[in-house]
Design a protein around this motif. Structure first.
Motif, short mmCIF file in Angstrom:
data_model
loop_
_atom_site.label_atom_id
_atom_site.label_comp_id
_atom_site.label_asym_id
_atom_site.label_seq_id
_atom_site.Cartn_x
_atom_site.Cartn_y
_atom_site.Cartn_z
N SER A 32 0.80 -1.22 0.00
CA SER A 32 0.00 0.00 0.00
C SER A 32 0.84 1.27 0.00
CB SER A 32 -0.93 0.02 1.21
OG SER A 32 -0.19 0.04 2.42
N GLY A 33 2.15 1.14 0.15
CA GLY A 33 3.02 2.32 0.10
C GLY A 33 3.68 2.68 1.41
N LYS A 34 3.76 1.76 2.36
CA LYS A 34 4.36 2.07 3.66
C LYS A 34 5.82 2.48 3.52
CE LYS A 34 3.75 -1.66 6.02
NZ LYS A 34 3.42 -2.54 4.88
N SER A 35 6.56 1.79 2.69
CA SER A 35 7.98 2.12 2.53
C SER A 35 8.16 3.52 1.97
CB SER A 35 8.67 1.10 1.62
OG SER A 35 8.67 -0.19 2.20
N ILE A 36 7.30 3.87 1.00
CA ILE A 36 7.37 5.22 0.41
C ILE A 36 7.07 6.26 1.47
CG2 ILE A 36 6.29 6.78 -1.25
CD1 ILE A 36 5.78 4.27 -2.99
N ALA A 37 6.02 6.02 2.27
CA ALA A 37 5.65 6.96 3.32
C ALA A 37 6.76 7.10 4.36
CB ALA A 37 4.35 6.51 3.97
N LEU A 38 7.35 5.98 4.75
CA LEU A 38 8.41 6.02 5.75
C LEU A 38 9.64 6.74 5.21
CD1 LEU A 38 8.48 4.93 8.65
CD2 LEU A 38 9.78 2.97 7.80
N HIS A 39 9.99 6.50 3.94
CA HIS A 39 11.12 7.19 3.34
C HIS A 39 10.86 8.68 3.22
CE1 HIS A 39 12.49 3.19 1.28
NE2 HIS A 39 12.88 3.28 2.53
N THR A 40 9.60 9.05 2.94
CA THR A 40 9.24 10.47 2.85
C THR A 40 9.45 11.15 4.19
OG1 THR A 40 7.60 10.02 1.13
CG2 THR A 40 7.39 12.10 2.33
N LEU A 41 9.01 10.50 5.26
CA LEU A 41 9.21 11.07 6.59
C LEU A 41 10.70 11.16 6.94
CD1 LEU A 41 6.33 9.27 8.53
CD2 LEU A 41 6.45 11.68 7.92
N GLU A 42 11.45 10.16 6.52
CA GLU A 42 12.89 10.17 6.78
C GLU A 42 13.55 11.35 6.07
OE1 GLU A 42 16.37 6.83 7.12
OE2 GLU A 42 15.03 6.71 5.39
N ASP A 43 13.15 11.58 4.81
CA ASP A 43 13.71 12.71 4.05
C ASP A 43 13.36 14.05 4.69
OD1 ASP A 43 14.76 10.92 2.24
OD2 ASP A 43 13.14 11.17 0.77
N LEU A 44 12.27 14.07 5.43
CA LEU A 44 11.81 15.31 6.05
C LEU A 44 12.31 15.47 7.49
CD1 LEU A 44 8.20 15.27 4.63
CD2 LEU A 44 9.98 16.91 4.07
N GLY A 45 13.26 14.62 7.88
CA GLY A 45 13.91 14.82 9.17
C GLY A 45 13.46 13.91 10.29
N PHE A 46 12.53 12.97 10.00
CA PHE A 46 12.12 12.03 11.03
C PHE A 46 13.17 10.94 11.21
CE2 PHE A 46 8.13 14.07 10.59
CZ PHE A 46 7.31 13.67 11.63
N TYR A 47 13.33 10.50 12.45
CA TYR A 47 14.14 9.32 12.73
C TYR A 47 13.21 8.13 12.57
CZ TYR A 47 17.39 6.15 15.03
OH TYR A 47 18.25 5.11 15.31
N CYS A 48 13.47 7.28 11.57
CA CYS A 48 12.52 6.22 11.21
C CYS A 48 13.03 4.85 11.64
CB CYS A 48 12.27 6.24 9.71
SG CYS A 48 11.48 7.76 9.13
N ILE A 49 12.11 4.07 12.21
CA ILE A 49 12.41 2.70 12.65
C ILE A 49 11.37 1.79 12.02
CG2 ILE A 49 12.77 1.17 14.61
CD1 ILE A 49 13.04 3.71 16.35
#
Length: 307
Positions: A32-49
């Motif tokens: 459904s696009g979870k990886s895309i969403a997580l990468h988007t947040l990472e690019d915007l400064g989120f620390y992603c796990i």
């Protein structure tokens, strides 16, 4: 927030740049696009796990509360069906505990129609994490829906990506999560125009039918244009019915949006449809955009049937 424990805890979480620490729990169906969403947040400064075991989520919330690292000011955690069912059922309690700690915690859930997910897996040739020798892809998707229902039912925001491409999903995540990080209580509003002949959008809060209004389609010179073009705008603005419909919609939301906000709603999705999604719904959507923006809301507009 009720004071608990020591005076340090009662003071709430650290405030590094005038904003509370944020925790986003991102979940959804495989494909459904979870990886895309997580990468988007990472690019915007989120620390992603990704795929954090939920029993560690409480420890993470405590760590964020205590300010382990400024780099963790905005943290996103991916949760999927690889997590045990017992842990998934505990997520609402864990989110509530994080909010009790003073964190800004939101749950985002992504989904799509089964046939769309099957097509995506076929195109990428990836294996669904729940498929087995005795379980087809379609059966694995249905099982995943059941397993993740405890998260979906308590999500702050659900996004159906059936008709959403990569760029649109990135824009949605950016504007509806990152852009909504302000402490303002105003709800974030997504306005979407569509054509009924192409189907009603999924996962919307309100649908308005504009097919009763005068249709520019029957004007030869207006037929090839859209609701963004001035001749179509002039035609619709000259219609008393169009003005009344717009006024009624505006009055409805002016009255009830504050009640939704008081009830804790951070997001509202409003769909406006005409026959083909080219003229009436497009101009009405643009008109409402200006009205809501003037009221201090963050507004995102999508015209589903326009290129």
């Amino acid at each position: 927030m009720t004071s608990r424990g020591s005076d340090d805890e009662a003071a709430g979480p650290p405030d590094v740049v005038g904003k509370p620490m944020r925790l986003v729990v991102l979940s959804g169906l495989s494909g459904s696009g979870k990886s895309i969403a997580l990468h988007t947040l990472e690019d915007l400064g989120f620390y992603c796990i990704d795929n954090l075991p939920l029993f560690l989520l409480k420890d993470l919330a405590l760590g964020l509360h205590d300010g382990l690292d400024e780099a963790l000011m905005s943290t996103a955690v991916g949760v999927d069906a690889r997590t045990s069912p017992d842990e998934l059922r505990q997520l609402p309690e864990l989110v509530h505990a994080a909010r009790d700690r003073g964190l800004s915690c939101q749950v985002l859930f992504l989904e799509a129609h089964t046939d769309t997910l099957i097509k995506r897996f076929s195109e990428t040739r990836r294996k669904h994490p729940l498929t087995r020798a005795d379980r087809s892809l379609a059966e694995a998707i249905q099982l995943e829906r059941r397993l993740l229902e405890p998260i979906r039912s308590r999500a702050d925001l659900c996004i159906d990506t059936t008709q959403t491409n990569v760029h649109e999903l990135r824009d949605l995540v950016r504007s509806r999560l990152v852009g909504s990080g302000s402490p303002s209580p105003k709800a974030s509003i997504l306005l979407q125009s569509f054509g009924f002949k192409h189907g009603v959008p999924q996962d919307v809060d309100f649908v308005f039918d504009l097919r009763c209004l005068p249709n520019p389609h029957w004007q030869t010179e207006l037929k090839p244009l859209t609701g963004r073009d001035q001749p179509v705008i002039d035609f619709l603005e000259a219609s008393e019915e169009f003005g009344r419909m717009r006024g009624d919609i505006q009055a409805f939301f002016d009255r009830w949006i504050p009640r939704f906000e008081t009830d804790g709603r951070s997001y509202l999705t409003i769909a406006l449809g005409c026959t083909g999604g080219q003229h009436r719904s497009v101009h009405m959507t643009e008109s409402l955009r200006h009205h809501f923006e003037a009221g201090g809301h963050m507004v995102m507009v999508r015209h589903r049937e326009l290129p």
